[in-house]
Scaffold this active site. Sequence first.
Site, PDB file in Angstrom:
ATOM      1  N   SER A 146      63.210  46.329  37.885  1.00  0.00           N
ATOM      2  CA  SER A 146      62.199  45.295  37.738  1.00  0.00           C
ATOM      3  C   SER A 146      61.698  45.245  36.292  1.00  0.00           C
ATOM      4  CB  SER A 146      61.073  45.548  38.738  1.00  0.00           C
ATOM      5  OG  SER A 146      60.261  44.416  38.888  1.00  0.00           O
ATOM      6  N   GLU A 241      65.845  37.139  46.026  1.00  0.00           N
ATOM      7  CA  GLU A 241      64.828  37.493  45.035  1.00  0.00           C
ATOM      8  C   GLU A 241      64.445  36.301  44.174  1.00  0.00           C
ATOM      9  OE1 GLU A 241      64.907  41.038  42.759  1.00  0.00           O
ATOM     10  OE2 GLU A 241      66.752  41.750  43.676  1.00  0.00           O
ATOM     11  N   HIS A 271      64.093  42.600  46.460  1.00  0.00           N
ATOM     12  CA  HIS A 271      63.790  43.205  45.174  1.00  0.00           C
ATOM     13  C   HIS A 271      63.820  44.732  45.281  1.00  0.00           C
ATOM     14  CE1 HIS A 271      62.216  43.043  41.127  1.00  0.00           C
ATOM     15  NE2 HIS A 271      61.148  43.754  41.444  1.00  0.00           N
TER      16      HIS A 271
END
Length: 299
Positions: A146, A241, A271
């Site tokens: 991320s 996502e 995610h």
Amino acid sequence: MASAEFQNMLTMFRAMADQPMVEISVEEQRARYDSIGSMFPVPEDVAVQEVTAGGVTCEWITTAESESERVIFYVHGGGYVIGSIKGYREFGGRLSRASRARVLNVEYRLAPEHPHPAAVDDSMAAYRWVLDQGVDPAKIIIAGDSAGGGLTVATLLALKDAGLPLPACAVCLSPWVDLTQSGESMKTRSELDPLVSESMLGQMADHYLPGGNATTTPLASTLFGDLSGLPPLLIQVGTSEVLYDDSVRLAERVTAAGGKATLEPWDEMVHIFQLFAPMLPEGQQAIERIGEFALQHTK
């Protein structure tokens, strides 16, 4: 196939995501995020050792499979606002086994207390420390998920600018590389993503780059940086996502700059699904693929 336990967890996450971020303090957001990683106990054969790396608090994660000369330099996710190394110990053990490497989890400073470029500065300081320990950069893999995926690329760009040795390869898991949220999937996949939303990312971007700073700053929105001269990248992303297009565009731009980027979309995955490997077979499969990539480039 995702287990019923995992599906129940996603239902819980979706309910939490429906609560506006402005109603949740940063402290509560951090506690919620850390509780995810803490759900999975660290196996007894995973050793955790705290170390100060260039002034940055870090943890070495090792297993019986770890080879001392191979290092995964890992920067966690959390939008530069939440997340900590304590939520990545079980996951770090899995990475260590799959890659036969020591894993250095890096506790970089978080916004809003420490906005950009604090995270990049801390990552650079810890990386310099690893080099100072005599680790061969040809045996280093830099990785993150991320925002940590974006920080992975930012660290590579900063290392390149500083003329320091680059690692052998890099791994980006669902990387956040465009703080302008301009990818089409931000809207087209919003109904599919139970974990991340455009509004959530917008708030985190404001914390990380306060005062109206340009979100196209290359060491923050790394998609807009000079992506030439980077080591081979492995990019994993779930197809469910909002950040899907960040991964696609990162791979495209690295390739256009003359580099090598392997994009791996995982069908119907969410995610950072790799962190749910204890209850998600695809998560463990993805980790094993990371191990193969790491070993391929650090022989």
